[in-house]
Design a protein around this motif. Structure first.
Motif, PDB file in Angstrom:
ATOM      1  N   ALA A  20      -7.654  -1.952 -13.099  1.00 49.89           N
ATOM      2  CA  ALA A  20      -7.595  -3.097 -14.016  1.00 49.89           C
ATOM      3  C   ALA A  20      -6.512  -4.085 -13.581  1.00 49.89           C
ATOM      4  O   ALA A  20      -6.707  -5.303 -13.678  1.00 49.89           O
ATOM      5  N   ARG A  21      -5.399  -3.569 -13.099  1.00 50.73           N
ATOM      6  CA  ARG A  21      -4.342  -4.467 -12.619  1.00 50.73           C
ATOM      7  C   ARG A  21      -4.787  -5.208 -11.362  1.00 50.73           C
ATOM      8  O   ARG A  21      -4.432  -6.369 -11.165  1.00 50.73           O
ATOM      9  N   ILE A  22      -5.555  -4.548 -10.500  1.00 50.94           N
ATOM     10  CA  ILE A  22      -6.028  -5.212  -9.289  1.00 50.94           C
ATOM     11  C   ILE A  22      -6.983  -6.349  -9.637  1.00 50.94           C
ATOM     12  O   ILE A  22      -6.895  -7.444  -9.070  1.00 50.94           O
ATOM     13  N   TYR A  60       0.836  -1.207   0.000  1.00 49.56           N
ATOM     14  CA  TYR A  60       0.000   0.000   0.000  1.00 49.56           C
ATOM     15  C   TYR A  60       0.867   1.252   0.000  1.00 49.56           C
ATOM     16  O   TYR A  60       0.553   2.233  -0.685  1.00 49.56           O
ATOM     17  N   PHE A  61       1.951   1.231   0.738  1.00 49.32           N
ATOM     18  CA  PHE A  61       2.864   2.366   0.758  1.00 49.32           C
ATOM     19  C   PHE A  61       3.425   2.634  -0.629  1.00 49.32           C
ATOM     20  O   PHE A  61       3.510   3.782  -1.065  1.00 49.32           O
ATOM     21  N   ARG A  62       3.802   1.586  -1.348  1.00 47.93           N
ATOM     22  CA  ARG A  62       4.348   1.755  -2.700  1.00 47.93           C
ATOM     23  C   ARG A  62       3.311   2.358  -3.641  1.00 47.93           C
ATOM     24  O   ARG A  62       3.624   3.227  -4.448  1.00 47.93           O
ATOM     25  N   VAL A  63       2.070   1.912  -3.526  1.00 41.98           N
ATOM     26  CA  VAL A  63       1.003   2.442  -4.386  1.00 41.98           C
ATOM     27  C   VAL A  63       0.733   3.903  -4.044  1.00 41.98           C
ATOM     28  O   VAL A  63       0.593   4.751  -4.936  1.00 41.98           O
ATOM     29  N   ALA A  64       0.652   4.217  -2.766  1.00 44.80           N
ATOM     30  CA  ALA A  64       0.415   5.599  -2.353  1.00 44.80           C
ATOM     31  C   ALA A  64       1.573   6.498  -2.782  1.00 44.80           C
ATOM     32  O   ALA A  64       1.359   7.631  -3.232  1.00 44.80           O
ATOM     33  N   LEU A  65       2.793   6.008  -2.671  1.00 41.59           N
ATOM     34  CA  LEU A  65       3.955   6.774  -3.085  1.00 41.59           C
ATOM     35  C   LEU A  65       3.929   7.030  -4.585  1.00 41.59           C
ATOM     36  O   LEU A  65       4.233   8.132  -5.047  1.00 41.59           O
ATOM     37  N   ASP A  66       3.539   6.038  -5.347  1.00 41.05           N
ATOM     38  CA  ASP A  66       3.441   6.198  -6.793  1.00 41.05           C
ATOM     39  C   ASP A  66       2.375   7.229  -7.147  1.00 41.05           C
ATOM     40  O   ASP A  66       2.570   8.046  -8.052  1.00 41.05           O
ATOM     41  N   ALA A  67       1.259   7.220  -6.448  1.00 40.09           N
ATOM     42  CA  ALA A  67       0.206   8.219  -6.687  1.00 40.09           C
ATOM     43  C   ALA A  67       0.705   9.619  -6.339  1.00 40.09           C
ATOM     44  O   ALA A  67       0.387  10.586  -7.044  1.00 40.09           O
ATOM     45  N   LEU A 116       7.649  -7.068  -8.971  1.00 38.36           N
ATOM     46  CA  LEU A 116       7.571  -6.430 -10.285  1.00 38.36           C
ATOM     47  C   LEU A 116       7.373  -4.925 -10.157  1.00 38.36           C
ATOM     48  O   LEU A 116       8.044  -4.132 -10.822  1.00 38.36           O
ATOM     49  N   PHE A 117       6.472  -4.514  -9.286  1.00 41.68           N
ATOM     50  CA  PHE A 117       6.201  -3.092  -9.107  1.00 41.68           C
ATOM     51  C   PHE A 117       7.413  -2.365  -8.542  1.00 41.68           C
ATOM     52  O   PHE A 117       7.767  -1.276  -9.001  1.00 41.68           O
ATOM     53  N   THR A 118       8.065  -2.957  -7.563  1.00 42.67           N
ATOM     54  CA  THR A 118       9.224  -2.328  -6.945  1.00 42.67           C
ATOM     55  C   THR A 118      10.402  -2.256  -7.909  1.00 42.67           C
ATOM     56  O   THR A 118      11.120  -1.258  -7.943  1.00 42.67           O
ATOM     57  N   SER A 119      10.587  -3.275  -8.716  1.00 39.72           N
ATOM     58  CA  SER A 119      11.702  -3.254  -9.662  1.00 39.72           C
ATOM     59  C   SER A 119      11.436  -2.339 -10.852  1.00 39.72           C
ATOM     60  O   SER A 119      12.372  -1.858 -11.477  1.00 39.72           O
ATOM     61  N   TYR A 121      -4.835   6.956 -14.588  1.00 44.40           N
ATOM     62  CA  TYR A 121      -3.965   6.220 -13.672  1.00 44.40           C
ATOM     63  C   TYR A 121      -4.792   5.326 -12.758  1.00 44.40           C
ATOM     64  O   TYR A 121      -4.460   4.170 -12.531  1.00 44.40           O
ATOM     65  N   GLY A 122      -5.886   5.861 -12.228  1.00 46.37           N
ATOM     66  CA  GLY A 122      -6.754   5.072 -11.348  1.00 46.37           C
ATOM     67  C   GLY A 122      -7.406   3.902 -12.059  1.00 46.37           C
ATOM     68  O   GLY A 122      -7.508   2.801 -11.510  1.00 46.37           O
ATOM     69  N   ILE A 123      -7.848   4.104 -13.287  1.00 49.61           N
ATOM     70  CA  ILE A 123      -8.474   3.027 -14.049  1.00 49.61           C
ATOM     71  C   ILE A 123      -7.457   1.937 -14.376  1.00 49.61           C
ATOM     72  O   ILE A 123      -7.752   0.745 -14.271  1.00 49.61           O
ATOM     73  N   ALA A 124      -6.271   2.332 -14.773  1.00 49.35           N
ATOM     74  CA  ALA A 124      -5.232   1.335 -15.065  1.00 49.35           C
ATOM     75  C   ALA A 124      -4.873   0.545 -13.814  1.00 49.35           C
ATOM     76  O   ALA A 124      -4.674  -0.677 -13.868  1.00 49.35           O
TER      77      ALA A 124
END
Length: 102
Positions: A50-52, A9-16, A74-77, A44-47
């Protein structure tokens, strides 16, 4: 598992936050309106949604923890190659702006 979920969740929030932080610069450089920038956030939210959904289907098929770990890796790399190179001076720009010389 809670620590792993918190990390994800931290990674997703940081990306946002990165996307939101880039919006004023995108507006200035691309000469777009505020509504166009809103579409950027919506896309960005729709993409992401879709991944979720795809990850949930894969988690049902192959196991949630396995898919979660692969997605996190994958997301972190993928995040460091998308960031600007370290040779770009970010902090020096603020000190050389005319508003700081007053």
């Amino acid at each position: 598992m809670v620590g792993l979920a918190s990390t994800a969740y931290f990674r997703v929030a940081l990306d946002a936050v990165f996307v939101i932080t880039a919006l004023p610069r995108m507006q200035r450089d691309l000469h777009v309106s505020l509504s166009s920038l809103q579409w950027t956030l919506n896309a960005y939210g729709i993409a992401f949604a879709a991944r979720i959904i795809t990850a949930a289907a894969l988690g049902d098929r192959f196991g949630r923890l396995v898919v979660f770990n692969y997605g996190l890796v994958l997301f972190t790399s993928a995040a460091p190659p998308a960031s600007p190179p370290a040779s770009v001076p970010r902090c020096g720009r603020a000190s050389s702006s005319p508003s700081w010389r007053r």
